[in-house]
Write a protein that holds these residues in place. Structure first.
Motif, PDB file in Angstrom:
ATOM      1  N   MET A 115       0.826  -1.204   0.000  1.00 27.99           N
ATOM      2  CA  MET A 115       0.000   0.000   0.000  1.00 27.99           C
ATOM      3  C   MET A 115       0.866   1.262   0.000  1.00 27.99           C
ATOM      4  N   LEU A 116       1.933   1.250   0.770  1.00 28.42           N
ATOM      5  CA  LEU A 116       2.837   2.406   0.801  1.00 28.42           C
ATOM      6  C   LEU A 116       3.521   2.606  -0.550  1.00 28.42           C
ATOM      7  N   GLU A 117       3.844   1.483  -1.213  1.00 29.94           N
ATOM      8  CA  GLU A 117       4.490   1.583  -2.525  1.00 29.94           C
ATOM      9  C   GLU A 117       3.523   2.151  -3.567  1.00 29.94           C
ATOM     10  N   LEU A 118       2.273   1.690  -3.538  1.00 28.72           N
ATOM     11  CA  LEU A 118       1.276   2.187  -4.485  1.00 28.72           C
ATOM     12  C   LEU A 118       1.029   3.685  -4.306  1.00 28.72           C
ATOM     13  N   SER A 119       1.251   4.177  -3.106  1.00 23.01           N
ATOM     14  CA  SER A 119       1.050   5.597  -2.823  1.00 23.01           C
ATOM     15  C   SER A 119       2.325   6.414  -3.000  1.00 23.01           C
ATOM     16  N   GLY A 120       3.396   5.779  -3.451  1.00 22.76           N
ATOM     17  CA  GLY A 120       4.622   6.516  -3.735  1.00 22.76           C
ATOM     18  C   GLY A 120       5.434   6.906  -2.521  1.00 22.76           C
ATOM     19  N   LEU A 121       5.210   6.214  -1.405  1.00 28.60           N
ATOM     20  CA  LEU A 121       5.945   6.552  -0.186  1.00 28.60           C
ATOM     21  C   LEU A 121       7.193   5.683  -0.002  1.00 28.60           C
ATOM     22  N   VAL A 122       7.166   4.466  -0.572  1.00 30.97           N
ATOM     23  CA  VAL A 122       8.341   3.601  -0.558  1.00 30.97           C
ATOM     24  C   VAL A 122       8.486   2.984  -1.947  1.00 30.97           C
ATOM     25  N   SER A 123       9.654   2.431  -2.204  1.00 32.50           N
ATOM     26  CA  SER A 123       9.893   1.766  -3.482  1.00 32.50           C
ATOM     27  C   SER A 123      10.512   0.394  -3.222  1.00 32.50           C
ATOM     28  N   ALA A 124      10.000  -0.625  -3.931  1.00 29.71           N
ATOM     29  CA  ALA A 124      10.584  -1.969  -3.838  1.00 29.71           C
ATOM     30  C   ALA A 124      11.836  -1.999  -4.709  1.00 29.71           C
ATOM     31  N   VAL A 125      12.950  -2.365  -4.106  1.00 29.05           N
ATOM     32  CA  VAL A 125      14.228  -2.427  -4.815  1.00 29.05           C
ATOM     33  C   VAL A 125      14.899  -3.751  -4.469  1.00 29.05           C
ATOM     34  N   PRO A 126      15.887  -4.184  -5.279  1.00 27.81           N
ATOM     35  CA  PRO A 126      16.616  -5.412  -4.922  1.00 27.81           C
ATOM     36  C   PRO A 126      17.165  -5.318  -3.500  1.00 27.81           C
ATOM     37  N   GLY A 127      16.810  -6.278  -2.668  1.00 26.14           N
ATOM     38  CA  GLY A 127      17.310  -6.292  -1.297  1.00 26.14           C
ATOM     39  C   GLY A 127      16.348  -5.742  -0.271  1.00 26.14           C
ATOM     40  N   GLY A 128      15.194  -5.202  -0.718  1.00 29.75           N
ATOM     41  CA  GLY A 128      14.246  -4.690   0.261  1.00 29.75           C
ATOM     42  C   GLY A 128      13.434  -3.515  -0.228  1.00 29.75           C
ATOM     43  N   TYR A 129      13.235  -2.547   0.647  1.00 29.23           N
ATOM     44  CA  TYR A 129      12.432  -1.364   0.330  1.00 29.23           C
ATOM     45  C   TYR A 129      13.212  -0.100   0.673  1.00 29.23           C
ATOM     46  N   LEU A 130      12.866   0.960  -0.047  1.00 33.75           N
ATOM     47  CA  LEU A 130      13.543   2.242   0.112  1.00 33.75           C
ATOM     48  C   LEU A 130      12.497   3.305   0.367  1.00 33.75           C
ATOM     49  N   ARG A 131      12.670   4.083   1.426  1.00 36.05           N
ATOM     50  CA  ARG A 131      11.723   5.166   1.687  1.00 36.05           C
ATOM     51  C   ARG A 131      12.015   6.318   0.735  1.00 36.05           C
ATOM     52  N   LEU A 132      10.949   6.902   0.168  1.00 34.37           N
ATOM     53  CA  LEU A 132      11.106   7.973  -0.803  1.00 34.37           C
ATOM     54  C   LEU A 132      10.898   9.333  -0.142  1.00 34.37           C
ATOM     55  N   HIS A 133      11.597  10.311  -0.654  1.00 32.60           N
ATOM     56  CA  HIS A 133      11.418  11.670  -0.156  1.00 32.60           C
ATOM     57  C   HIS A 133      10.106  12.229  -0.679  1.00 32.60           C
ATOM     58  N   ARG A 134       9.409  12.967   0.133  1.00 26.89           N
ATOM     59  CA  ARG A 134       8.169  13.629  -0.289  1.00 26.89           C
ATOM     60  C   ARG A 134       8.445  15.115  -0.429  1.00 26.89           C
ATOM     61  N   GLY A 135       8.067  15.620  -1.603  1.00 25.70           N
ATOM     62  CA  GLY A 135       8.317  17.033  -1.857  1.00 25.70           C
ATOM     63  C   GLY A 135       7.392  17.937  -1.096  1.00 25.70           C
TER      64      GLY A 135
END
Length: 366
Positions: A346-366
């Protein structure tokens, strides 16, 4: 002896083994009062069996009086198919109930509604999301569900927390609450201006065969049906199937492929249901009539509320701005793995995290 419409519709409801759409067709062709003036032989000429014709020619008026008395004792209202209060959307389905029992504000039945349904054994994340979604949608749409455990109860509670009314369609008589643990929830719904409704006569207990019939009413009252969590074989998918047959919208909330409660939603999405992750996704698909007949516009606050809710998700704090393995998120959050994966989706669909090789990455919000 003259009988009022309620008595006549109840008498028609009691006619055995005759489908609702055929009963309605008879009323439309002959008129309700005139239909009950015919002799049994005349009725049999219309294609009715002997038992069916006798049930119309000579109704059991005492049994009907007892039903009305029990309805009064339950402090409920009887809404017949010809009643102006009968929900107009429900009247459009193939097999609408001839009679409804309502407790609470029956005018709510004719407001624009969205059904939110899902598993009785929903995960904590599923229940929380259903409650949040109902809360966000309830400012524009009346929330309708089945008063069951899990997602249903969460949807009703979400509407109540937003101080909005909600509709519960039950699979028992109006004088019973199933499950019994939801008596307080049912009382709170009525006190807050909502309504409980059923097609089953007072005194009817819950039986497995009642729930599919209940489900068609949930979808029939609603502009669309949202499935939050469901297994492949579940009552929620029966409701979704009813919605499709009634030419209503179907929405599904995705989840982790490892969560068995998400498999039903994924199946619906593969079959054409719209994938949603926020209230705005639903509202933009619906034409929502206002009380004046004008279409209600989407309130931008709904989108902002949803985004703010996700930003406040405690799980988000467990994801770093550097790659964070899933097992670390699980360890930090102290939540079950399947629930973590669902929330991360759900967080990924909302652009708050991204699935990357090795896990998840929190994204910066403008």
């Amino acid at each position: 002896m003259d009988k009022d419409d309620i008595q006549l519709w109840l008498a028609l409801k009691l006619v055995p083994r005759l489908a609702a759409h055929r009963k309605i067709a008879l009323v439309k062709e002959h008129g309700l009062t005139k239909l009950f003036s015919y002799k049994a032989a005349q009725l049999q000429a219309f294609g009715l069996s002997k038992n069916q014709a006798n049930a119309i020619a000579a109704p059991d008026w005492q049994a009907i009086a007892d039903i009305i008395a029990k309805s009064d004792q339950a402090k409920s209202q009887i809404v017949t198919y010809s009643d102006p209060a009968y929900p107009s959307l429900l009247a459009q389905i193939y097999d609408p109930p001839l009679v409804l029992w309502a407790k609470g504000d029956k005018t709510i039945l004719n407001t624009p509604q969205i059904a939110i349904v899902g598993s009785r054994a929903a995960t904590q994340a599923g229940r929380e999301y259903a409650s949040q979604l109902a809360s966000e949608l309830s400012s524009v749409l009346t929330i309708t569900s089945g008063l069951a455990l899990g997602v249903d109860a969460a949807a009703h509670q979400g509407a109540l927390h937003a101080r909005q009314n909600t509709v519960a369609v039950i699979a028992t008589g109006i004088d019973k609450v199933y499950p019994a643990r939801h008596k307080l929830l049912a009382r709170n719904m009525i006190e807050q201006g909502g309504v409980i409704v059923t097609e089953f006569m007072p005194g009817t207990v819950a039986k497995p065969g009642h729930f599919p019939r209940r489900n068609r009413i949930i979808s029939g009252l609603s502009l669309g049906t949202v499935v939050v969590e469901a297994e492949v074989k579940s009552g929620s998918l029966v409701t979704a199937k009813s919605a499709l047959e009634q030419n209503r919208e179907v929405f599904a909330v995705p989840g982790s492929p490892l969560n068995p409660m998400a498999k039903g939603c994924h199946q619906l999405i593969k079959q054409g249901a719209k994938l949603i992750d926020c209230a705005a996704d639903i509202i933009e698909e619906l034409v929502i009539p206002g009380s004046s007949g004008h279409v209600i516009q989407v309130d931008e606050k709904i989108v902002k509320t949803h985004q703010q809710g996700l930003l406040n998700d405690a799980l988000l704090a467990s994801v770093d701005y550097e790659i964070t393995p899933v097992d670390m998120v699980v360890s930090r959050s102290k939540l079950p793995t399947d629930e973590v994966l669902t929330r991360l989706t759900m967080l990924e669909l909302s652009g708050l995290v991204s699935a990357v090789p090795g896990g998840y990455l929190r994204l910066h919000r403008g």
